[in-house]
Design a protein around this motif. Structure first.
Motif, mmCIF file in Angstrom:
data_model
loop_
_atom_site.group_PDB
_atom_site.id
_atom_site.type_symbol
_atom_site.label_atom_id
_atom_site.label_comp_id
_atom_site.label_asym_id
_atom_site.label_seq_id
_atom_site.Cartn_x
_atom_site.Cartn_y
_atom_site.Cartn_z
ATOM 1 N N HIS A 11 -21.815 13.163 7.636
ATOM 2 C CA HIS A 11 -21.135 13.297 8.908
ATOM 3 C C HIS A 11 -19.760 12.687 8.738
ATOM 4 C CE1 HIS A 11 -24.674 14.726 10.954
ATOM 5 N NE2 HIS A 11 -25.378 13.715 10.488
ATOM 6 N N HIS A 12 -18.867 12.992 9.654
ATOM 7 C CA HIS A 12 -17.475 12.541 9.513
ATOM 8 C C HIS A 12 -17.395 11.021 9.337
ATOM 9 C CE1 HIS A 12 -13.097 12.722 10.252
ATOM 10 N NE2 HIS A 12 -13.293 11.565 10.840
ATOM 11 N N GLY A 13 -18.082 10.283 10.212
ATOM 12 C CA GLY A 13 -18.033 8.820 10.131
ATOM 13 C C GLY A 13 -18.674 8.283 8.872
ATOM 14 N N ASP A 14 -19.760 8.930 8.433
ATOM 15 C CA ASP A 14 -20.446 8.489 7.221
ATOM 16 C C ASP A 14 -19.541 8.642 6.005
ATOM 17 O OD1 ASP A 14 -22.698 7.967 8.719
ATOM 18 O OD2 ASP A 14 -23.606 9.922 8.310
ATOM 19 N N LEU A 15 -18.840 9.770 5.929
ATOM 20 C CA LEU A 15 -17.948 10.012 4.801
ATOM 21 C C LEU A 15 -16.805 9.003 4.806
ATOM 22 C CD1 LEU A 15 -16.842 11.459 2.393
ATOM 23 C CD2 LEU A 15 -15.963 13.257 3.903
ATOM 24 N N ARG A 21 -16.042 2.121 1.312
ATOM 25 C CA ARG A 21 -16.890 1.324 0.417
ATOM 26 C C ARG A 21 -16.533 1.598 -1.038
ATOM 27 N NH1 ARG A 21 -20.970 2.885 4.026
ATOM 28 N NH2 ARG A 21 -21.731 4.443 2.542
ATOM 29 N N ALA A 22 -16.301 2.847 -1.362
ATOM 30 C CA ALA A 22 -15.953 3.197 -2.745
ATOM 31 C C ALA A 22 -14.633 2.548 -3.148
ATOM 32 C CB ALA A 22 -15.857 4.711 -2.893
ATOM 33 N N ALA A 23 -13.648 2.605 -2.259
ATOM 34 C CA ALA A 23 -12.352 1.990 -2.561
ATOM 35 C C ALA A 23 -12.495 0.481 -2.722
ATOM 36 C CB ALA A 23 -11.361 2.321 -1.446
ATOM 37 N N LEU A 62 -6.322 2.491 1.522
ATOM 38 C CA LEU A 62 -6.176 1.085 1.149
ATOM 39 C C LEU A 62 -5.936 0.199 2.372
ATOM 40 C CD1 LEU A 62 -4.046 1.365 -2.113
ATOM 41 C CD2 LEU A 62 -6.484 0.834 -1.906
ATOM 42 N N THR A 63 -5.283 0.739 3.378
ATOM 43 C CA THR A 63 -5.078 -0.031 4.612
ATOM 44 C C THR A 63 -6.409 -0.380 5.259
ATOM 45 O OG1 THR A 63 -2.880 0.882 5.023
ATOM 46 C CG2 THR A 63 -4.083 0.057 6.942
ATOM 47 N N GLU A 64 -7.366 0.535 5.205
ATOM 48 C CA GLU A 64 -8.687 0.244 5.772
ATOM 49 C C GLU A 64 -9.357 -0.910 5.034
ATOM 50 O OE1 GLU A 64 -9.971 1.530 8.488
ATOM 51 O OE2 GLU A 64 -8.242 2.846 8.768
ATOM 52 N N VAL A 65 -9.211 -0.953 3.727
ATOM 53 C CA VAL A 65 -9.795 -2.050 2.949
ATOM 54 C C VAL A 65 -9.060 -3.356 3.251
ATOM 55 C CG1 VAL A 65 -10.383 -2.884 0.650
ATOM 56 C CG2 VAL A 65 -10.500 -0.446 1.142
ATOM 57 N N ALA A 66 -7.746 -3.292 3.405
ATOM 58 C CA ALA A 66 -6.978 -4.493 3.737
ATOM 59 C C ALA A 66 -7.395 -5.048 5.092
ATOM 60 C CB ALA A 66 -5.483 -4.180 3.718
ATOM 61 N N PHE A 104 -13.720 -12.232 -2.810
ATOM 62 C CA PHE A 104 -13.224 -10.870 -2.617
ATOM 63 C C PHE A 104 -11.859 -10.714 -3.288
ATOM 64 C CE2 PHE A 104 -15.964 -11.847 1.011
ATOM 65 C CZ PHE A 104 -16.799 -10.741 1.069
ATOM 66 N N PRO A 105 -11.792 -10.835 -4.603
ATOM 67 C CA PRO A 105 -10.483 -10.809 -5.274
ATOM 68 C C PRO A 105 -9.738 -9.492 -5.096
ATOM 69 C CG PRO A 105 -12.279 -10.679 -6.876
ATOM 70 C CD PRO A 105 -12.897 -11.029 -5.561
ATOM 71 N N GLY A 106 -10.470 -8.379 -5.074
ATOM 72 C CA GLY A 106 -9.814 -7.090 -4.896
ATOM 73 C C GLY A 106 -9.112 -7.001 -3.554
ATOM 74 N N ARG A 107 -9.818 -7.368 -2.503
ATOM 75 C CA ARG A 107 -9.213 -7.356 -1.168
ATOM 76 C C ARG A 107 -8.055 -8.347 -1.093
ATOM 77 N NH1 ARG A 107 -14.339 -7.463 3.089
ATOM 78 N NH2 ARG A 107 -15.516 -5.718 2.198
ATOM 79 N N PHE A 108 -8.250 -9.522 -1.660
ATOM 80 C CA PHE A 108 -7.235 -10.570 -1.589
ATOM 81 C C PHE A 108 -5.920 -10.102 -2.200
ATOM 82 C CE2 PHE A 108 -5.177 -14.284 -3.623
ATOM 83 C CZ PHE A 108 -4.852 -15.010 -2.482
ATOM 84 N N HIS A 109 -5.977 -9.512 -3.375
ATOM 85 C CA HIS A 109 -4.756 -9.038 -4.019
ATOM 86 C C HIS A 109 -4.122 -7.888 -3.232
ATOM 87 C CE1 HIS A 109 -4.731 -11.550 -7.536
ATOM 88 N NE2 HIS A 109 -5.970 -11.210 -7.868
ATOM 89 N N LEU A 110 -4.946 -7.030 -2.653
ATOM 90 C CA LEU A 110 -4.428 -5.882 -1.924
ATOM 91 C C LEU A 110 -3.726 -6.275 -0.636
ATOM 92 C CD1 LEU A 110 -4.266 -2.785 -1.361
ATOM 93 C CD2 LEU A 110 -6.498 -3.043 -0.213
ATOM 94 N N MET A 111 -4.271 -7.223 0.091
ATOM 95 C CA MET A 111 -3.816 -7.536 1.448
ATOM 96 C C MET A 111 -2.335 -7.875 1.530
ATOM 97 S SD MET A 111 -7.198 -9.746 2.321
ATOM 98 C CE MET A 111 -6.399 -10.917 3.402
#
Length: 208
Positions: A11-15, A21-23, A62-66, A104-111
């Protein structure tokens, strides 16, 4: 009759959530430089065009992950206002900041890579502000201001100093720079011993 591709089962929201999550997983494993929309699509089992369709661009995803990063950071530093004096609270928030970065090093560097994000995104701005508020309130209390007051020049300088200290510590820890200074450079030692000692030097308890 042939089966529909697996991506049609979303479904749209699931995708959308699957791609976020994948990012997030790619950033945790490979860092910002190892991220690509194509890899996010592959891990979410969708076509390479799907991420751009839902988020517009790499910056959109990436903004969503940030945003998730800033929300998680806020949870790590949101200390009860009644938990000790403002100095003790600020030190606990400093430890919480670094604890988030190590978890959360990935998020930390991205933010803080604004060139990779949608800088005018209102939700991103709100999440960033949410993460600043607990420390700003503690700084206000240290300066004898109402906790919801606008910070004066001295308070803003103190906030910048506090952020610089823990942000720099977090980067040094993630880069493994403490291994030459201390034989026990694991996360537990850094969070429970080295960082508290540093923060005590910077912000000694009143009357000590």
């Amino acid at each position: 009759m042939t089966n529909k591709p697996e991506r049609d089962a979303y479904h749209h929201g699931d995708l959308r959530e699957a791609l976020i999550r994948a990012a997030d997983t790619i950033l945790a494993e490979r860092g910002v430089e190892g991220f690509s929309l194509r890899e996010a699509a592959r891990r979410a089992h969708v076509s390479p065009a799907a991420p751009a369709h839902h988020f517009g661009s790499s910056a959109g995803l990436l903004t969503e992950v940030a945003i998730l990063g800033f929300q998680e950071l806020a949870r790590h530093i949101d200390i009860e206002r009644t938990a000790g004096n403002p100095t003790a609270r600020l030190k606990r928030q400093g430890v919480g900041y670094v604890r988030f970065a190590l978890a959360f090093p990935g998020r930390f560097h991205l933010m803080f890579r604004h060139e990779l994000l949608l800088s005018d995104d209102a939700r991103l701005a709100a999440a960033s502000e949410q993460a600043k508020t607990p420390i700003a309130q503690t700084i206000a209390a240290l300066r004898g201001l109402p906790e919801d007051a606008e910070l004066d020049t001295g308070a803003r300088a103190m906030l910048l100093a506090a952020w610089s200290a823990v942000h720099g510590f977090a980067h040094l820890a993630l880069d493994g720079k403490f291994s030459g200074l201390t034989p026990e450079a694991g996360s537990a030692h850094l969070l429970e011993e080295l960082l508290p000692e540093m923060l005590e030097t910077l912000w000694p308890e009143p009357g000590s």
